[in-house]
Design a protein around this motif. Structure first.
Motif, PDB file in Angstrom:
ATOM      1  N   UNK A 437       0.835  -1.213   0.000  1.00  0.00           N
ATOM      2  CA  UNK A 437       0.000   0.000   0.000  1.00  0.00           C
ATOM      3  C   UNK A 437       0.868   1.261   0.000  1.00  0.00           C
ATOM      4  N   UNK A 438       2.190   1.096   0.130  1.00  0.00           N
ATOM      5  CA  UNK A 438       3.086   2.255   0.161  1.00  0.00           C
ATOM      6  C   UNK A 438       3.137   2.939   1.506  1.00  0.00           C
ATOM      7  N   UNK A 439       2.654   2.263   2.568  1.00  0.00           N
ATOM      8  CA  UNK A 439       2.728   2.848   3.897  1.00  0.00           C
ATOM      9  C   UNK A 439       4.198   2.978   4.335  1.00  0.00           C
ATOM     10  N   UNK A 440       4.451   3.907   5.235  1.00  0.00           N
ATOM     11  CA  UNK A 440       5.818   4.134   5.731  1.00  0.00           C
ATOM     12  C   UNK A 440       6.113   3.167   6.875  1.00  0.00           C
ATOM     13  N   UNK A 441       7.165   2.383   6.717  1.00  0.00           N
ATOM     14  CA  UNK A 441       7.550   1.403   7.732  1.00  0.00           C
ATOM     15  C   UNK A 441       8.158   2.132   8.930  1.00  0.00           C
ATOM     16  N   UNK A 442       7.529   2.016  10.083  1.00  0.00           N
ATOM     17  CA  UNK A 442       8.044   2.640  11.301  1.00  0.00           C
ATOM     18  C   UNK A 442       8.791   1.621  12.151  1.00  0.00           C
ATOM     19  N   UNK A 443       8.233   0.420  12.313  1.00  0.00           N
ATOM     20  CA  UNK A 443       8.898  -0.617  13.113  1.00  0.00           C
ATOM     21  C   UNK A 443       8.429  -1.986  12.660  1.00  0.00           C
ATOM     22  N   UNK A 444       9.387  -2.831  12.331  1.00  0.00           N
ATOM     23  CA  UNK A 444       9.069  -4.235  12.103  1.00  0.00           C
ATOM     24  C   UNK A 444      10.334  -5.043  12.363  1.00  0.00           C
ATOM     25  N   UNK A 445      10.163  -6.286  12.794  1.00  0.00           N
ATOM     26  CA  UNK A 445      11.288  -7.155  13.129  1.00  0.00           C
ATOM     27  C   UNK A 445      11.096  -8.496  12.439  1.00  0.00           C
ATOM     28  N   UNK A 446      12.111  -8.892  11.678  1.00  0.00           N
ATOM     29  CA  UNK A 446      12.048 -10.200  11.016  1.00  0.00           C
ATOM     30  C   UNK A 446      12.297 -11.314  12.029  1.00  0.00           C
ATOM     31  N   UNK A 447      11.820 -12.533  11.707  1.00  0.00           N
ATOM     32  CA  UNK A 447      12.113 -13.693  12.546  1.00  0.00           C
ATOM     33  C   UNK A 447      13.620 -13.929  12.584  1.00  0.00           C
ATOM     34  N   UNK A 448      14.065 -14.593  13.645  1.00  0.00           N
ATOM     35  CA  UNK A 448      15.490 -14.877  13.769  1.00  0.00           C
ATOM     36  C   UNK A 448      15.952 -15.903  12.743  1.00  0.00           C
ATOM     37  N   UNK A 449      15.043 -16.836  12.350  1.00  0.00           N
ATOM     38  CA  UNK A 449      15.411 -17.745  11.266  1.00  0.00           C
ATOM     39  C   UNK A 449      14.265 -17.821  10.266  1.00  0.00           C
ATOM     40  N   UNK A 450      14.587 -18.255   9.071  1.00  0.00           N
ATOM     41  CA  UNK A 450      13.648 -18.182   7.953  1.00  0.00           C
ATOM     42  C   UNK A 450      12.537 -19.233   8.064  1.00  0.00           C
TER      43      UNK A 450
END
Length: 585
Positions: A437-450
């Motif tokens: 949607x083109x929203x501005x990423x403020x905070x996100x955290x990826x998983x430690x493993x895939x």
């Protein structure tokens, strides 16, 4: 009658004796002088020294032999060179210097005929400079180096503002030695035991001397530090009365400096610093604008236009107030600040276009229960222009009391279970919908493993109170979050007015890492064959609806290898790893 006889007759007997003694002494001295002339003809003058070695009274051949014997190899010794307070050293041999011994002895001269000079040489010494041969190719760069080390740059006078008062720092002269003078002294005196002392120095005067300091102190410095500055504002909205914002004397140094520019002390004014000081005090006189809000429950929260200080106009004569004759006490100018998202815009907002959408699947039954609960909690949420959506903030606690059940999570890098497991699948789905949607990423955290059911480098985990998912709506239109769960899938749509197209480009995988084995005891152990780790990247390209690129953003994600877990019934499996926040599966 002869003159002598006449004199003798006048002196009498005593006088005759005295005269005889004088004449006898003169005769003896004359004889000594004649003998000295004969014995020391062509010798080096008495009292002569070269490099601290006495060669006076020697024949040139003897003097030359003694100098070579005493001073041979002296070219290898470092020589100190002094000029005022500065010091440098030079190794003559490295600088291409050597002694011409015959020429040095010749330069020392021979005993003079003058008896008085010969007598003086008996009771004093004189140092004769060596005659030096020079290898220019090696000497020139060494002279340049020494010159640089002996040079002292002048220090300009300066003025600092401390606690609202001017503090003067006096100028200091510098010094310089020309290459010609340095060459003269070094080639002549380098053999002297005490080193080379250069006395022909040039004084370098600073551009900012005492007279320049005086002019500045009596001019712009006096004006700038002539008391506090005050801006008077009037309260708007519910408040009444006047507020006097002041920059007190002790803070004037924050808004003006007096650096040296092009050889002059030039006032440097910082109106932005003044604005910050004034603005903090005049904040209560302003009315903050408020954008309208479309409410999820229906209806609209109306917008409010703001009234704020017009700093451009309020400070347009600021430099003259500080340095010139304009008053240091004046009135603030205000301006209206309309809301960006008005009541009318909110009332006419539509949510009939898919702005961004994403679907994931493959979750377990227990995870599906939790995903359904969180999806229903988020469904219908509206993110108005300029607002930031927080998943943790919107849902609040996600525990058993809210109906969440135990399901899979990641704990300390391996599979485990906890109440609320599976929420991260919803977070990943919501993150991707906001991404497209083109929203501005403020905070996100990826998983430690895939986790293979998620797009590599484009997924998110959450944990209540520790890890959140947040994005901001920087578009001019509100968006509504619509969710659906069923058939083993969860879908999130962001509905509103589509203004951009978004493309995702994966950068591949590299820096692969191998899993390590862990032995875990206890009934909660879940065995695993392990998954390799890797690094990947994702580039988001945002374009307008005509295809013109607006911006692109690249983020890199490092996935650790999922360990090989073997379940055991005891034994020492090593120290327990430090606990990490659990991650939803």
């Amino acid at each position: 009658m002869s003159t002598v006889n006449a004199t003798t007759q006048r002196l009498g007997r005593g006088g005759k004796i005295a005269l005889g003694v004088v004449l006898g002494a003169l005769a003896v001295l004359l004889a000594i002088y004649v003998a000295d002339l004969a014995f020391n003809r062509g010798n080096v003058p008495r009292g002569t020294e070269v490099g601290g070695v006495a060669i006076g009274g020697m024949s040139p051949a003897e003097a030359e032999a003694k100098l070579e014997q005493e001073l041979g190899g002296v070219e290898k010794n470092a020589v100190e060179i002094r000029a005022g307070s500065q010091r440098s050293t030079l190794v003559p041999e490295a600088a291409g210097l050597a002694v011409d011994w015959p020429a040095t002895v010749e330069a020392a001269g021979v005993e003079p005929m003058n008896p008085f000079i010969r007598l003086r040489n008996l009771i004093s010494t004189r140092e004769v400079d060596v005659v030096t041969t020079v290898d220019e190719a090696r000497f020139a760069p060494e002279i340049d180096r020494v010159n640089g080390e002996l040079r002292v740059e002048p220090i300009d006078g300066s003025i600092a503002v401390e606690n609202g008062r001017a503090v003067e720092h006096a100028p200091e002269n510098g010094q310089d030695v020309t290459n010609e003078v340095l060459r003269e002294y070094v080639t002549g005196q380098w053999l002297r035991p005490e080193g080379v002392e250069i006395t022909k120095l040039e004084t370098l005067t600073p551009a900012i001397d005492e007279s320049v300091l005086k002019d500045a102190m009596q001019g712009p410095v006096r004006s700038a530090l002539d008391g506090p500055l005050t801006v008077r504002g009037k309260r708007h909205g519910d408040g009444e009365g006047e507020v006097a914002a002041s920059i007190p004397q002790e803070r004037l140094g924050e808004i003006v400096e007096f650096p040296v520019v092009d050889g002059k002390i030039t006032p440097l004014v910082h109106p932005e610093a003044a604005e910050a000081i004034f603005a903090e005090q005049l904040k209560e006189t302003e009315t903050e604008k408020q954008n309208a809000r479309v409410l999820a429950s229906g209806g609209v929260e109306p917008s409010v236009d703001g009234i704020v200080v017009d700093w451009g106009k309020t400070l347009e004569r600021f430099e003259d107030r500080l340095l010139g004759d304009s008053p240091r006490d004046w009135e603030a100018t205000y301006k209206e600040e309309p809301a960006n998202f008005t009541t009318d815009m909110a009332q006419n907002a539509t949510f009939d276009q898919v702005v961004g959408s994403f679907t994931t699947g493959g979750y377990s039954g227990a995870s599906g229960t939790n995903i359904g609960i969180v999806a229903r909690a988020v469904n219908g949420a509206i993110v108005n222009p300029g607002e930031t959506f927080s998943l943790n903030g919107h849902t609040g606690p996600r525990g058993a009391a809210q109906g969440y059940v135990e399901s899979g999570i990641i704990l300390n890098g391996r599979a485990d279970t906890a109440v609320g497991g599976g929420i991260s699948q919803f977070a990943t789905t919501l993150y991707n919908a906001s991404y497209f949607a083109g929203m501005t990423d403020i905070a996100h955290t990826a998983h430690s493993y895939y986790i293979s059911r998620y797009p590599a480098g484009r997924e998110a985990t959450v944990y209540e109170g520790a890890i959140d998912l947040q994005f901001r709506n920087d578009s001019p239109h509100p968006v509504k979050i619509e969710t659906s769960v069923g058939g083993g899938e969860v879908t999130v749509n962001l509905m509103g007015v589509k203004t951009v197209n978004v493309e995702s480009v994966n950068g591949g995988r590299w820096a692969h890492t191998s899993p390590q084995e862990q032995v875990v005891t206890g009934s909660s152990c879940i065995p695993s064959s392990g998954i390799p780790g890797f690094t990947t990247s994702d580039t988001r390209i945002i374009s307008d609806l005509s295809g013109n690129e607006i911006k692109r953003e690249t983020q890199t994600t490092v996935y650790s290898p999922q360990p090989i877990v073997r379940c055991g019934d005891g034994g020492d499996s090593g120290p327990a790893p430090a606990p990490e926040p659990p991650e939803g599966e």
